[in-house]
Motif scaffolding. Structure first.
Motif, short mmCIF file in Angstrom:
data_model
loop_
_atom_site.label_atom_id
_atom_site.label_comp_id
_atom_site.label_asym_id
_atom_site.label_seq_id
_atom_site.Cartn_x
_atom_site.Cartn_y
_atom_site.Cartn_z
N PHE A 114 -6.58 -2.64 -8.45
CA PHE A 114 -7.57 -2.54 -7.38
C PHE A 114 -6.94 -2.12 -6.05
O PHE A 114 -7.62 -1.64 -5.17
CB PHE A 114 -8.29 -3.87 -7.18
N SER A 115 -5.66 -2.32 -5.88
CA SER A 115 -4.98 -2.00 -4.63
C SER A 115 -4.47 -0.56 -4.69
O SER A 115 -3.93 -0.13 -5.71
CB SER A 115 -3.82 -2.99 -4.41
N VAL A 116 -4.64 0.19 -3.59
CA VAL A 116 -4.42 1.64 -3.63
C VAL A 116 -2.98 2.06 -3.89
O VAL A 116 -2.73 3.21 -4.26
CB VAL A 116 -4.96 2.34 -2.36
N GLU A 117 -2.01 1.15 -3.73
CA GLU A 117 -0.62 1.54 -3.97
C GLU A 117 -0.24 1.50 -5.45
O GLU A 117 0.80 2.03 -5.84
CB GLU A 117 0.36 0.66 -3.16
N ALA A 118 -1.08 0.92 -6.30
CA ALA A 118 -0.75 0.74 -7.71
C ALA A 118 -0.33 2.05 -8.41
O ALA A 118 0.67 2.06 -9.13
CB ALA A 118 -1.90 0.08 -8.45
N PRO A 119 -1.05 3.15 -8.22
CA PRO A 119 -0.64 4.40 -8.90
C PRO A 119 0.71 4.95 -8.42
O PRO A 119 1.29 5.81 -9.08
CB PRO A 119 -1.77 5.38 -8.55
N GLU A 120 1.22 4.45 -7.30
CA GLU A 120 2.49 4.92 -6.77
C GLU A 120 3.68 4.23 -7.42
O GLU A 120 4.84 4.53 -7.09
CB GLU A 120 2.54 4.69 -5.25
N GLY A 121 3.41 3.24 -8.31
CA GLY A 121 4.51 2.51 -8.94
C GLY A 121 5.15 1.50 -8.00
O GLY A 121 6.29 1.10 -8.19
N LYS A 122 4.39 1.09 -6.98
CA LYS A 122 4.87 0.12 -6.00
C LYS A 122 3.80 -0.94 -5.82
O LYS A 122 2.66 -0.76 -6.22
CB LYS A 122 5.14 0.81 -4.67
N ARG A 123 4.21 -2.04 -5.18
CA ARG A 123 3.21 -3.06 -4.85
C ARG A 123 3.59 -3.73 -3.55
O ARG A 123 4.77 -3.88 -3.22
CB ARG A 123 3.05 -4.08 -5.96
N PHE A 124 2.56 -4.08 -2.79
CA PHE A 124 2.77 -4.83 -1.56
C PHE A 124 2.94 -6.30 -1.92
O PHE A 124 2.37 -6.80 -2.89
CB PHE A 124 1.58 -4.68 -0.62
N LEU A 125 3.75 -7.00 -1.13
CA LEU A 125 3.89 -8.45 -1.27
C LEU A 125 4.11 -9.01 0.12
O LEU A 125 4.42 -8.28 1.05
CB LEU A 125 5.03 -8.84 -2.21
N VAL A 126 3.93 -10.32 0.27
CA VAL A 126 4.18 -10.95 1.57
C VAL A 126 5.34 -11.90 1.46
O VAL A 126 5.56 -12.54 0.43
CB VAL A 126 2.96 -11.71 2.13
#
Length: 131
Positions: A114-126
């Motif tokens: 659901f998060s737009v960075e998923a197709p980039e092979g990356k993920r945001f985290l805090v």
């Protein structure tokens, strides 16, 4: 580690509650070029736990059950003004995290679809620290 602090948005506060690392800023610049205006929402959701989710602005509807923790002014790579990116958190989640400062970073790997960075092979985290 911190590259950009968000503007203060909570009444009565004079400190930023959320920041971005340089890799997160670079990824947001790329994603804005693909999806247009963006926003973050941090919930305590079931699928990705408490990962920050990045959406096209307006795709996630916020309401009184959410708290605006800050607004990032991202400079585009072509130096064409600034792009505001809001960072929201569910009010219920904020009650648990209200004593922390959050830094949004990016790592290799797939997060939520659901998060737009998923197709980039990356993920945001805090990453959090007490304030």
């Amino acid at each position: 580690m911190i590259d950009l602090d968000a503007a203060v948005t909570l009444p009565g506060e004079d400190f930023s509650r959320v920041a971005l690392t340089r890799p997160a800023v670079r990824l947001l610049q790329k994603l804005w070029g693909i999806h247009g205006p963006l926003m973050f929402h941090q919930s305590g959701g079931c699928c990705d736990g408490s990962s920050p989710m990045c959406y096209p602005a307006g795709d996630f509807i916020t309401a009184e059950a959410d708290v605006l923790l800050g607004v990032f002014d991202i400079a585009p790579s072509d130096d064409d003004g600034v792009w505001p990116i809001e960072f929201w958190m569910s009010r219920e989640q904020f009650e648990y995290w209200k004593h922390t400062h959050l830094t949004v970073d990016v790592v290799e790997g797939r997060g939520s679809g659901f998060s737009v960075e998923a197709p980039e092979g990356k993920r945001f985290l805090v990453r959090s620290r007490l304030i």
